[in-house]
Design a protein around this motif. Structure first.
Motif, short mmCIF file in Angstrom:
data_model
loop_
_atom_site.label_atom_id
_atom_site.label_comp_id
_atom_site.label_asym_id
_atom_site.label_seq_id
_atom_site.Cartn_x
_atom_site.Cartn_y
_atom_site.Cartn_z
N THR A 4 11.15 -0.14 4.91
CA THR A 4 10.14 0.58 4.12
C THR A 4 10.06 2.01 4.65
N SER A 5 10.34 2.99 3.78
CA SER A 5 10.34 4.39 4.21
C SER A 5 8.94 4.89 4.49
N ARG A 6 7.99 4.57 3.61
CA ARG A 6 6.60 4.96 3.78
C ARG A 6 5.71 3.86 3.22
N GLY A 7 4.45 3.83 3.67
CA GLY A 7 3.51 2.85 3.19
C GLY A 7 3.45 1.62 4.07
N ALA A 35 6.94 -3.32 9.82
CA ALA A 35 8.05 -3.13 10.76
C ALA A 35 8.62 -4.44 11.30
N GLU A 36 8.11 -5.57 10.82
CA GLU A 36 8.59 -6.85 11.33
C GLU A 36 9.96 -7.21 10.76
N PRO A 37 10.81 -7.87 11.54
CA PRO A 37 12.10 -8.35 11.01
C PRO A 37 11.87 -9.52 10.06
N LYS A 65 0.84 -1.20 0.00
CA LYS A 65 0.00 0.00 0.00
C LYS A 65 0.87 1.25 0.00
N SER A 66 0.90 1.93 -1.13
CA SER A 66 1.64 3.21 -1.28
C SER A 66 3.06 3.10 -0.75
N VAL A 67 3.75 2.02 -1.12
CA VAL A 67 5.09 1.74 -0.59
C VAL A 67 6.13 2.64 -1.25
N GLU A 68 6.99 3.22 -0.42
CA GLU A 68 8.07 4.08 -0.91
C GLU A 68 9.39 3.67 -0.24
N GLY A 91 18.41 8.46 1.53
CA GLY A 91 18.74 9.88 1.67
C GLY A 91 17.74 10.71 0.91
N GLU A 92 18.21 11.50 -0.04
CA GLU A 92 17.35 12.36 -0.85
C GLU A 92 16.85 11.65 -2.11
N ALA A 93 17.34 10.46 -2.36
CA ALA A 93 16.97 9.74 -3.59
C ALA A 93 15.81 8.78 -3.32
N GLN A 94 14.73 8.94 -4.07
CA GLN A 94 13.58 8.05 -3.96
C GLN A 94 13.68 6.99 -5.04
N VAL A 95 13.77 5.73 -4.64
CA VAL A 95 13.94 4.65 -5.61
C VAL A 95 12.67 3.83 -5.82
N ILE A 96 11.76 3.81 -4.83
CA ILE A 96 10.44 3.19 -4.99
C ILE A 96 9.41 4.27 -4.74
N LYS A 97 8.53 4.50 -5.71
CA LYS A 97 7.71 5.72 -5.72
C LYS A 97 6.22 5.42 -5.64
N GLY A 98 5.79 4.99 -4.48
CA GLY A 98 4.36 4.80 -4.24
C GLY A 98 3.77 3.60 -4.97
#
Length: 340
Positions: free
Chosen positions: A55-58, A69-71, A7-10, A14-21
């Motif tokens: 996972t940064s977001r989503g 957040a699970e290992p 779901k909306s995974v990003e 750093g400043e580089a976004q490699v997976i975009k929603g």
């Protein structure tokens, strides 16, 4: 066996976004393949599902459970890597059963699981050998067997065949296809090889620069690409694409929003000059036995590839006409989106 939902995974480095929603649902028992050019984010996305990348977001849901957040150990997934990562001093049996032994599984149960995985993968005669005594294909089967014994929720494959030669790749494609039919497990597979994607997948996810460009069955992506990127990425040789305003194109009734015209090599017939939809000059012939790829220089349209059966008998420099099969042409607008 479980479904996996993104779901909306990003993913940011750093400043580089490699997976975009990325939004994606993988159903129970489905074989889904991530494909795309180098750097598109397919391996990163797989590692995020495995828990090897944060996972940064989503959200990532496994069997309806939020596993973001699970290992890795808590996710119940088994991953097969490009490198076999076998213990060289252990036998095939010990390699396959190592994770069970580490988890304290009783030996009779462990042996039974290893024996069953060996039967499925045809490794029974090799159980007492060490990795150095195995071929590349056999080592990869051992690595897969090590995953099977854990009875995982889903299997994740990260370019597992890329280290094998052409003959072994064909053999292992068959083995993996049979494995999915046998286990009926959820499988996610990353490759840059579209032949693997087309022959193995229930659905293909085409990634472009960290975004999902299109999702569909192999047939859907091949016959109805949603955009120029997918049209030219799926298929070998790739689809011929040129501007609809090209001089010499004799196709009427094109909609005003059409900017690019596409036609696959097998949907072009070689005819006499003036009798088709475009004329050109034979530039190069690539004879492959059952097929010949005829590269035709069509001036402003560039060089078009025609797939012809057997030996055409043509020679470089010959003038030819190209006739496009009815119902097999593709049109794209200025944004590269399919309009027909």
């Amino acid at each position: 066996m479980a479904s996996i939902e993104l779901k909306s995974v990003e993913k940011w480095f750093g400043e580089a976004q490699v997976i975009k929603g990325v939004d994606l649902v993988i159903e129970e028992g489905e074989f889904v393949i991530f494909v795309g050019p180098s750097g598109c984010g397919k391996s990163t996305l797989l590692r995020m599902i495995a828990g090897l990348e944060e996972t940064s977001r989503g959200q990532i849901l496994i069997g309806g459970r939020d596993a973001t957040a699970e290992p890795p150990a808590r996710r119940g997934l088994a991953m097969v890597f490009q490198s076999y990562a076998l213990y060289p001093h252990m036998s095939v049996r010990d390699n396959m059963g190592f994770s069970l032994k580490a988890a304290g599984v009783p030996k009779p149960e462990m042996d039974a699981k290893v024996d069953e995985a060996a039967r499925v993968l045809k490794l029974e005669p090799l159980l007492d050998r060490r990795p150095k005594d195995l071929s590349g294909g056999q080592r990869q089967r051992v690595a897969i067997g090590r995953s099977i014994v854990r009875d995982p929720t889903a299997f994740l494959f990260d370019e597992p065949l890329s280290n094998l030669d052409a003959a072994l790749r064909v053999e292992m494609r068959y083995e993996i296809a049979k494995l999915h039919q046998s286990l009926k497990s959820t499988m996610i597979y990353v490759t840059h090889d579209q032949v693997e994607a087309m022959t193995l997948a229930d659905r293909i996810v085409v990634l472009e620069a960290g975004r999902v460009s299109q999702v569909g069955s192999p047939r859907e992506l091949y016959e109805r690409p949603g955009n120029l990127f997918v049209a030219q990425f799926i298929g070998s040789p790739k689809m011929n694409v040129f501007a609809v305003a090209t001089d010499g194109l004799r196709v009427g009734g094109l909609p005003g929003e059409a900017d690019s015209f596409g036609i696959r090599p097998e949907h072009i017939a070689l005819v006499a000059p003036g009798e088709g939809h475009m004329d050109g000059t034979v530039d190069v012939l690539e004879y492959l036995g059952a097929d010949t790829y005829v590269i035709v220089d069509c001036g402003d349209a560039g060089k078009l590839t025609v797939r012809a059966q057997g030996d055409t008998g043509m020679r470089p420099g010959a003038a030819v006409g190209l006739r496009f099969e009815d119902g097999q042409t593709h049109l794209f607008d200025k944004a590269g989106l399919a309009i027909r």
